[in-house]
Scaffold this motif. Structure first.
Motif, mmCIF file in Angstrom:
data_model
loop_
_atom_site.group_PDB
_atom_site.id
_atom_site.type_symbol
_atom_site.label_atom_id
_atom_site.label_comp_id
_atom_site.label_asym_id
_atom_site.label_seq_id
_atom_site.Cartn_x
_atom_site.Cartn_y
_atom_site.Cartn_z
ATOM 1 N N PHE A 35 0.795 -1.211 0.000
ATOM 2 C CA PHE A 35 0.000 0.000 0.000
ATOM 3 C C PHE A 35 0.833 1.268 0.000
ATOM 4 O O PHE A 35 0.305 2.357 -0.229
ATOM 5 C CB PHE A 35 -0.934 0.004 1.216
ATOM 6 N N GLY A 36 2.151 1.150 0.228
ATOM 7 C CA GLY A 36 2.994 2.330 0.269
ATOM 8 C C GLY A 36 2.797 3.109 1.554
ATOM 9 O O GLY A 36 2.350 2.572 2.572
ATOM 10 N N ARG A 37 3.094 4.391 1.510
ATOM 11 C CA ARG A 37 2.968 5.225 2.701
ATOM 12 C C ARG A 37 1.498 5.351 3.093
ATOM 13 O O ARG A 37 0.635 5.570 2.243
ATOM 14 C CB ARG A 37 3.557 6.613 2.426
ATOM 15 N N THR A 38 1.212 5.207 4.384
ATOM 16 C CA THR A 38 -0.158 5.332 4.879
ATOM 17 C C THR A 38 -0.263 6.478 5.870
ATOM 18 O O THR A 38 0.719 6.856 6.522
ATOM 19 C CB THR A 38 -0.636 4.045 5.557
ATOM 20 N N GLU A 39 -1.457 7.016 5.971
ATOM 21 C CA GLU A 39 -1.724 8.134 6.882
ATOM 22 C C GLU A 39 -3.044 7.870 7.593
ATOM 23 O O GLU A 39 -4.070 7.621 6.946
ATOM 24 C CB GLU A 39 -1.802 9.437 6.093
ATOM 25 N N ALA A 40 -3.019 7.886 8.915
ATOM 26 C CA ALA A 40 -4.238 7.648 9.697
ATOM 27 C C ALA A 40 -5.171 8.855 9.590
ATOM 28 O O ALA A 40 -4.750 9.994 9.795
ATOM 29 C CB ALA A 40 -3.885 7.376 11.146
ATOM 30 N N LEU A 41 -6.449 8.587 9.270
ATOM 31 C CA LEU A 41 -7.443 9.652 9.179
ATOM 32 C C LEU A 41 -8.321 9.721 10.416
ATOM 33 O O LEU A 41 -8.642 10.800 10.911
ATOM 34 C CB LEU A 41 -8.322 9.451 7.943
ATOM 35 N N THR A 42 -8.766 8.569 10.912
ATOM 36 C CA THR A 42 -9.611 8.542 12.110
ATOM 37 C C THR A 42 -9.546 7.156 12.735
ATOM 38 O O THR A 42 -9.428 6.159 12.024
ATOM 39 C CB THR A 42 -11.079 8.904 11.778
ATOM 40 N N THR A 43 -9.589 7.113 14.058
ATOM 41 C CA THR A 43 -9.620 5.852 14.804
ATOM 42 C C THR A 43 -10.933 5.784 15.567
ATOM 43 O O THR A 43 -11.378 6.784 16.147
ATOM 44 C CB THR A 43 -8.427 5.748 15.765
ATOM 45 N N PHE A 44 -11.565 4.607 15.568
ATOM 46 C CA PHE A 44 -12.866 4.451 16.207
ATOM 47 C C PHE A 44 -12.943 3.103 16.912
ATOM 48 O O PHE A 44 -12.196 2.174 16.595
ATOM 49 C CB PHE A 44 -13.992 4.566 15.167
ATOM 50 N N ALA A 59 -3.137 18.930 -9.832
ATOM 51 C CA ALA A 59 -3.949 18.119 -8.929
ATOM 52 C C ALA A 59 -3.114 17.007 -8.312
ATOM 53 O O ALA A 59 -2.219 16.431 -8.941
ATOM 54 C CB ALA A 59 -5.123 17.521 -9.690
ATOM 55 N N ALA A 60 -3.401 16.691 -7.053
ATOM 56 C CA ALA A 60 -2.655 15.658 -6.346
ATOM 57 C C ALA A 60 -2.974 14.278 -6.918
ATOM 58 O O ALA A 60 -4.038 14.050 -7.487
ATOM 59 C CB ALA A 60 -2.999 15.714 -4.867
ATOM 60 N N ARG A 61 -2.038 13.366 -6.745
ATOM 61 C CA ARG A 61 -2.240 11.993 -7.200
ATOM 62 C C ARG A 61 -3.349 11.328 -6.388
ATOM 63 O O ARG A 61 -3.506 11.579 -5.203
ATOM 64 C CB ARG A 61 -0.927 11.224 -7.017
ATOM 65 N N GLU A 62 -4.123 10.462 -7.047
ATOM 66 C CA GLU A 62 -5.221 9.780 -6.370
ATOM 67 C C GLU A 62 -4.696 8.895 -5.247
ATOM 68 O O GLU A 62 -3.677 8.212 -5.385
ATOM 69 C CB GLU A 62 -6.015 8.936 -7.372
ATOM 70 N N ARG A 63 -5.413 8.900 -4.137
ATOM 71 C CA ARG A 63 -5.083 8.062 -2.981
ATOM 72 C C ARG A 63 -6.279 7.151 -2.697
ATOM 73 O O ARG A 63 -7.364 7.302 -3.262
ATOM 74 C CB ARG A 63 -4.782 8.938 -1.750
ATOM 75 N N PHE A 64 -6.070 6.186 -1.759
ATOM 76 C CA PHE A 64 -7.075 5.147 -1.516
ATOM 77 C C PHE A 64 -7.253 4.948 -0.018
ATOM 78 O O PHE A 64 -6.476 5.457 0.790
ATOM 79 C CB PHE A 64 -6.652 3.850 -2.206
ATOM 80 N N LEU A 65 -8.283 4.179 0.355
ATOM 81 C CA LEU A 65 -8.613 3.962 1.760
ATOM 82 C C LEU A 65 -8.536 2.486 2.123
ATOM 83 O O LEU A 65 -8.911 1.614 1.333
ATOM 84 C CB LEU A 65 -10.035 4.460 2.066
ATOM 85 N N ILE A 66 -8.077 2.227 3.350
ATOM 86 C CA ILE A 66 -8.164 0.892 3.943
ATOM 87 C C ILE A 66 -8.542 1.057 5.418
ATOM 88 O O ILE A 66 -8.380 2.132 6.004
ATOM 89 C CB ILE A 66 -6.839 0.096 3.846
ATOM 90 N N ILE A 67 -9.083 -0.004 5.996
ATOM 91 C CA ILE A 67 -9.337 -0.055 7.442
ATOM 92 C C ILE A 67 -8.486 -1.167 8.025
ATOM 93 O O ILE A 67 -8.445 -2.283 7.482
ATOM 94 C CB ILE A 67 -10.820 -0.320 7.749
ATOM 95 N N THR A 68 -7.791 -0.866 9.120
ATOM 96 C CA THR A 68 -6.982 -1.858 9.831
ATOM 97 C C THR A 68 -7.343 -1.834 11.308
ATOM 98 O O THR A 68 -7.986 -0.888 11.789
ATOM 99 C CB THR A 68 -5.476 -1.556 9.692
ATOM 100 N N ARG A 69 -6.950 -2.870 12.039
ATOM 101 C CA ARG A 69 -6.969 -2.755 13.498
ATOM 102 C C ARG A 69 -6.017 -1.634 13.874
ATOM 103 O O ARG A 69 -5.001 -1.395 13.210
ATOM 104 C CB ARG A 69 -6.540 -4.074 14.148
ATOM 105 N N ALA A 70 -6.319 -0.913 14.935
ATOM 106 C CA ALA A 70 -5.517 0.244 15.309
ATOM 107 C C ALA A 70 -4.063 -0.118 15.586
ATOM 108 O O ALA A 70 -3.171 0.706 15.398
ATOM 109 C CB ALA A 70 -6.138 0.925 16.526
ATOM 110 N N ASP A 71 -3.816 -1.366 16.005
ATOM 111 C CA ASP A 71 -2.458 -1.798 16.341
ATOM 112 C C ASP A 71 -1.839 -2.665 15.250
ATOM 113 O O ASP A 71 -0.899 -3.420 15.502
ATOM 114 C CB ASP A 71 -2.460 -2.563 17.665
ATOM 115 N N SER A 72 -2.365 -2.568 14.027
ATOM 116 C CA SER A 72 -1.894 -3.431 12.954
ATOM 117 C C SER A 72 -1.911 -2.683 11.628
ATOM 118 O O SER A 72 -2.628 -1.695 11.466
ATOM 119 C CB SER A 72 -2.781 -4.673 12.854
ATOM 120 N N ASP A 73 -1.096 -3.174 10.673
ATOM 121 C CA ASP A 73 -1.104 -2.634 9.316
ATOM 122 C C ASP A 73 -1.858 -3.533 8.352
ATOM 123 O O ASP A 73 -1.954 -3.224 7.153
ATOM 124 C CB ASP A 73 0.336 -2.461 8.805
#
Length: 541
Positions: A455-464, A500-514
């Motif tokens: 997935f390359g570099r990831t950035e956390a958006l929100t944790t729930f 325009a910025a390059r398209e990015r994508f979304l994934i959901i992980t456990r908060a303590d996992s990739d």
């Protein structure tokens, strides 16, 4: 089993404010002899028979769908009320009650924030709109869409409704522990009714004798005697978070939803107010409406985690008879005056679905404002004229992108999510509704460089943290729409020239996992923004 009535003088007694008093009792079908300071409904003199809209405010009248009717949605992100003509299934425009973020976060901001709940008067001439963030109830004339006044009450109110005689407007103050009783003529709070912490909604039995108040923080439904303003029964809920309820128009049943546990419960509307049935309706169970038509008597329940409305035949043992796919995150729902339709707000699709209840099929999907919450169907809301005065076009509120995430292929998981990305002017609001996860666990929605691994570099958006049904709704704010939902191919050349910025994508992980439990599978492109600049924000103060 309901608890015993509280003793006289106990904390459940209504707190009097400004010396207000009330005498008399409501009788018959809500047109009785109740009197109070400031007589009259404050919404025009009540005429005609009740609507029979299965809300606890009507009896047996049947009002066919017409162009005089209106469907309203409370649009939480755009701070608007969308207005729909159900005869044409067409958006007429929006009533703008406030600005979007970030302007709405200014210390000098004076309009409404987080438009969320609604109710209407028995004469159908007034809707009351609750804004959670500004602690307010706005009264709007249905014929002209004009704001009549604003009443400011306690912390984080949630829902509101008029008494069957129209003389009072009750609003649940969910951020505290009481219902605010408002005089709609003087537009002032006249007293408070003490309840369990976090009252979620209030509706009345058609005869006006009792009010039903479920809680969003405490596992109990409070039954209030409207003559004495005292809680006379406390009925256990299966879990703490109930946002919504409906009362049958014959005054025998109350249905209420439990968003945290994915259940719907049925309660007797008569003493001793016992629970009659508990239904496993599904994750993110949102709202319910009760329908009476030629096919029988039904409960329609919006299940956000399954993107569906579930239809139960009412009776001694309610039975599931249909599941209607709707679209992303169905939330508010209300029945038409003749029971032949229900209208459903699609929170993560910024739309309303019209459902034919005789066929249980969607007959129209109507674009509206951003992230609708409560929805109302008001028969004969416009007695004459076009009813389009003071309405505005959607504008920026019509700009949204939508994405879908599912469990990775071959993982054996059940993770699923819908995502909406709403334009707020300079910024964007992302909302994710996730289901199929482990209950009570922390998860993170992440922005990634690639759709698939690596997935390359990831950035956390929100944790729930997921609820008892393994579901949750969470939000994030940022510059997101251009990278998540870029314009369609035909417009990409122009946006590329603008850097325009390059398209990015979304994934959901456990908060303590990739390791992803849900990955992005599809998206609906965000419309190109209008050339006009966004509205100026208020000064910072």
């Amino acid at each position: 089993m309901a608890a015993a009535p509280p003793a006289r003088g106990s904390p459940e007694s209504g707190e009097r404010i400004r010396g207000s008093t009330r005498t008399g009792t409501a009788t018959g079908t809500g047109t009785g002899t109740r009197t109070s300071a400031g007589t009259g409904a404050g919404t025009g003199t009540r005429t005609g028979r009740p609507t029979g809209t299965a809300t606890g405010t009507g009896t047996d009248a049947v009002i066919p769908v017409s162009g005089r009717d209106r469907v309203y949605t409370a649009d939480q992100t755009s701070n608007t009320v969308s207005v729909i003509d159900p005869a044409a299934n067409r958006l007429l425009g929006v009533i703008r009650l406030g600005d979007p973020v970030p302007g709405a976060l200014s210390p000098l901001y004076r309009e409404q924030l987080l438009v969320h709940g609604m109710g209407f008067s028995p004469d159908h001439r007034t809707i009351a709109v609750v804004s959670i963030g500004s602690n307010s109830v706005t009264l709007i004339e249905t014929a002209t869409n004009k704001v009549k006044g604003v009443v400011y009450i306690g912390r984080s109110p949630h829902e509101t409704f008029f008494t069957p005689d129209g003389r009072e407007l009750w609003a649940t103050v969910r951020g505290e522990d009481y219902v605010s009783v408002i005089d709609p003529v003087r537009m002032k709070e006249k007293r408070r009714v003490k309840t369990a912490n976090g009252p979620g909604m209030v509706l009345f039995r058609p005869d006006g004798k009792y009010a039903f108040v479920p809680s969003s923080f405490t596992p109990e439904v409070d039954v209030v005697d409207t003559r004495t303003y005292r809680v006379v029964a406390r009925v256990p809920q299966a879990s703490p978070f109930s946002p919504n309820l409906a009362v049958s128009r014959d005054g025998t049943e109350v249905w209420f939803t439990l968003k945290d546990s994915g259940k719907t419960q049925v309660m007797s509307a008569r003493p001793p107010f016992r629970i009659l049935a508990t239904l496993d309706s599904g994750p993110i169970t949102n709202h319910v409406t009760l329908v009476d038509n030629a096919k029988g008597h039904f409960g329609y329940v919006t299940v956000g985690g399954e993107n569906a409305v579930k239809v139960y035949r009412r009776g001694k043992v309610p039975s599931l008879v249909a599941t209607i796919p709707t679209g992303d995150l169905p939330h508010g729902i209300w029945v038409s005056g003749d029971g032949t339709r229900v209208y459903v707000g699609l929170e993560n699709q910024d739309a309303v679905a019209a459902v034919d209840t005789l066929k249980n099929q969607i007959i129209a999907t109507i674009p509206i404002g951003q992230q609708p919450q409560q929805l109302l169907y008001v028969p004969r809301a416009v007695p004459s004229g076009t009813g389009t005065a003071n309405l505005m076009p959607l504008g920026v509120a019509g700009m949204a992108g939508h994405l879908t995430l599912n469990a990775p292929e071959g993982s054996g998981g059940r993770g699923h999510a819908t995502v909406s990305v709403n334009a707020l002017g300079a910024l964007d609001l992302l909302q994710v509704a996730a289901t199929g996860l482990e209950p009570g666990k922390d998860y993170t929605l992440r922005l990634t460089e690639n759709r698939t691994a690596p997935f390359g570099r990831t950035e956390a958006l929100t944790t729930f943290t997921t609820n008892a049904a393994g579901a949750q709704v969470s939000q994030a704010i940022g510059l997101l729409r251009e990278v998540l939902t870029p314009p369609d191919e035909g417009a990409r050349a122009d946006t590329a020239k603008q850097g325009a910025a390059r398209e990015r994508f979304l994934i959901i992980t456990r908060a303590d996992s990739d390791t992803p439990v849900a990955v992005q599978e599809s998206r609906e492109a965000m419309p190109l923004p209008p050339n006009a600049a966004p509205d100026p924000a208020p000064a910072a103060g």
